[in-house]
Design a protein around this motif. Structure first.
Motif, mmCIF file in Angstrom:
data_model
loop_
_atom_site.group_PDB
_atom_site.id
_atom_site.type_symbol
_atom_site.label_atom_id
_atom_site.label_comp_id
_atom_site.label_asym_id
_atom_site.label_seq_id
_atom_site.Cartn_x
_atom_site.Cartn_y
_atom_site.Cartn_z
ATOM 1 N N GLY A 188 30.798 41.162 36.442
ATOM 2 C CA GLY A 188 29.649 41.023 37.117
ATOM 3 C C GLY A 188 29.443 41.907 38.187
ATOM 4 N N VAL A 189 28.879 41.479 39.076
ATOM 5 C CA VAL A 189 28.360 42.356 40.358
ATOM 6 C C VAL A 189 28.748 41.574 41.574
ATOM 7 N N ASN A 190 29.167 42.392 42.560
ATOM 8 C CA ASN A 190 29.234 41.963 43.990
ATOM 9 C C ASN A 190 27.922 42.361 44.755
ATOM 10 N N MET A 191 27.424 41.674 45.732
ATOM 11 C CA MET A 191 26.559 42.291 46.562
ATOM 12 C C MET A 191 26.825 42.026 48.109
ATOM 13 N N LEU A 192 27.092 42.907 49.233
ATOM 14 C CA LEU A 192 27.310 42.658 50.321
ATOM 15 C C LEU A 192 25.945 42.867 50.986
ATOM 16 N N TYR A 193 25.336 42.005 51.958
ATOM 17 C CA TYR A 193 24.317 42.134 52.730
ATOM 18 C C TYR A 193 24.662 41.936 54.068
ATOM 19 N N GLY A 194 23.610 42.523 55.090
ATOM 20 C CA GLY A 194 23.893 42.364 56.586
ATOM 21 C C GLY A 194 22.753 41.484 57.163
ATOM 22 N N PHE B 116 35.067 42.187 39.347
ATOM 23 C CA PHE B 116 36.202 41.390 38.278
ATOM 24 C C PHE B 116 36.977 40.422 38.850
ATOM 25 N N GLN B 117 36.782 39.043 38.205
ATOM 26 C CA GLN B 117 37.631 38.110 38.951
ATOM 27 C C GLN B 117 38.358 37.322 37.580
ATOM 28 N N THR B 118 39.546 37.185 37.889
ATOM 29 C CA THR B 118 40.183 36.130 37.020
ATOM 30 C C THR B 118 41.125 34.994 37.516
ATOM 31 N N SER B 119 41.063 33.921 36.940
ATOM 32 C CA SER B 119 42.041 32.720 37.150
ATOM 33 C C SER B 119 42.957 32.675 36.103
ATOM 34 N N PRO B 120 44.156 33.111 36.221
ATOM 35 C CA PRO B 120 45.394 32.983 35.333
ATOM 36 C C PRO B 120 45.521 31.636 35.254
ATOM 37 N N PHE B 121 45.590 30.846 36.404
ATOM 38 C CA PHE B 121 46.012 29.377 36.110
ATOM 39 C C PHE B 121 45.024 28.597 36.468
ATOM 40 N N GLY B 122 44.678 27.415 35.814
ATOM 41 C CA GLY B 122 43.590 26.403 36.318
ATOM 42 C C GLY B 122 44.091 25.103 35.508
ATOM 43 N N SER C 50 43.269 32.308 41.826
ATOM 44 C CA SER C 50 42.495 33.348 41.360
ATOM 45 C C SER C 50 42.768 34.596 42.092
ATOM 46 N N ILE C 51 42.340 35.677 41.510
ATOM 47 C CA ILE C 51 42.518 37.047 42.185
ATOM 48 C C ILE C 51 41.309 37.811 41.461
ATOM 49 N N GLY C 52 41.030 38.743 42.449
ATOM 50 C CA GLY C 52 39.970 39.549 41.771
ATOM 51 C C GLY C 52 39.187 40.529 43.006
ATOM 52 N N THR C 53 38.152 41.197 42.621
ATOM 53 C CA THR C 53 37.658 41.962 43.566
ATOM 54 C C THR C 53 36.507 41.349 44.721
ATOM 55 N N MET C 54 36.359 40.042 44.673
ATOM 56 C CA MET C 54 35.634 39.263 45.678
ATOM 57 C C MET C 54 36.444 38.346 46.586
ATOM 58 N N TYR C 55 37.573 37.905 45.844
ATOM 59 C CA TYR C 55 38.350 36.718 46.656
ATOM 60 C C TYR C 55 39.696 36.589 45.926
ATOM 61 N N TYR C 56 40.335 35.904 46.728
ATOM 62 C CA TYR C 56 41.881 35.667 46.062
ATOM 63 C C TYR C 56 42.324 34.404 46.781
ATOM 64 N N GLY C 57 43.412 33.819 45.988
ATOM 65 C CA GLY C 57 43.758 32.412 46.534
ATOM 66 C C GLY C 57 43.337 31.307 45.851
ATOM 67 N N GLY C 58 43.369 30.067 46.271
ATOM 68 C CA GLY C 58 43.228 28.768 45.688
ATOM 69 C C GLY C 58 41.736 28.478 45.619
ATOM 70 N N ASN C 59 41.410 27.651 44.772
ATOM 71 C CA ASN C 59 40.188 27.614 44.468
ATOM 72 C C ASN C 59 40.042 26.049 43.987
ATOM 73 N N ILE C 60 39.376 24.908 44.845
ATOM 74 C CA ILE C 60 39.497 23.645 44.143
ATOM 75 C C ILE C 60 37.776 23.117 43.980
ATOM 76 N N GLY C 61 37.569 22.247 43.235
ATOM 77 C CA GLY C 61 36.204 21.988 42.895
ATOM 78 C C GLY C 61 36.137 20.456 42.035
ATOM 79 N N LEU C 62 34.908 20.347 41.797
ATOM 80 C CA LEU C 62 34.356 19.184 40.985
ATOM 81 C C LEU C 62 33.694 19.705 39.561
ATOM 82 N N SER C 63 33.764 18.872 38.546
ATOM 83 C CA SER C 63 33.054 19.530 37.149
ATOM 84 C C SER C 63 32.330 18.160 36.806
#
Length: 201
Positions: free
Chosen positions: A147-153, A165-171, A185-198
């Protein structure tokens, strides 16, 4: 003797297969809403505190600030939707945001200036998720998003955008209709662990 062994092995295999099928979870046609938090944001751009073409009093007062000394991130807040085409395949989209807090040093007094939120990230992505294990309570998966990342000030009119580009090789997801999940997860926006609810519906 050999024939008895083969028959016994066949019966055991059939029982194991039946047990496995009974606890498999059919998700084709289901939708899922996911909310997550985590990750460490990449900050590839030089962060400026105010627009160099801004002639306001505010810009004049902070013009003695040097380059950023430290950038802290709130982590990524994400909301995503997925639709299951097959039990093993889902497609969807994600919107994510993060807030950056930047510390500067005063060029005159050389004291550190700690600011409030100075920049933010917004990410819009679409992707596919592959489900390797799809049980009643536990699911294992990986995904790929683009997709696309946007940085604003906060005090800058310009918005920087780039392909993302972002991928989670394991979930891993645990639960039925309502589940908790953990991703690496690892990619152009962030890396590391990610937790949540679905929530599946």
């Amino acid at each position: 003797m050999c024939g008895k062994f083969v028959r016994t092995a066949a019966v055991i295999s059939l029982l194991l297969f039946s047990f496995n099928a009974a606890y498999a979870q059919t998700r084709t046609g289901d939708s899922e809403i996911r909310f997550s938090y985590g990750g460490v944001v990449y900050t590839p751009h030089v962060l400026s505190y105010s627009d160099s073409h801004d002639n306001s009093i505010y810009s004049f007062l902070v013009s003695n600030l040097s380059d950023p000394k430290n950038v802290r991130s709130s982590g990524i807040l994400s909301l995503s939707y997925n639709y299951f085409l097959e039990d093993w395949l889902s497609v969807g989209g994600t919107v994510g945001t993060a807030f950056l807090y930047t510390d500067f040093e005063d060029n005159y007094s050389h004291t550190e200036f700690s600011s409030s939120m100075t920049h933010g990230y917004v990410s819009l992505m679409a992707g596919v998720r592959f489900h390797f294990l799809n049980k009643k309570w536990v699911r294992l998966y990986s995904d790929v998003n683009i997709g696309v990342n946007m940085l604003y000030g906060k005090n800058v009119s310009a918005v920087y955008s780039e392909l993302a580009f972002q991928t989670s090789p394991f979930g891993i997801s645990i639960g039925k209709k309502v589940s908790g999940f953990l991703e690496l997860s690892i990619g152009t926006m962030y890396y590391g662990g990610n937790i949540g609810l679905s929530v599946r519906f």
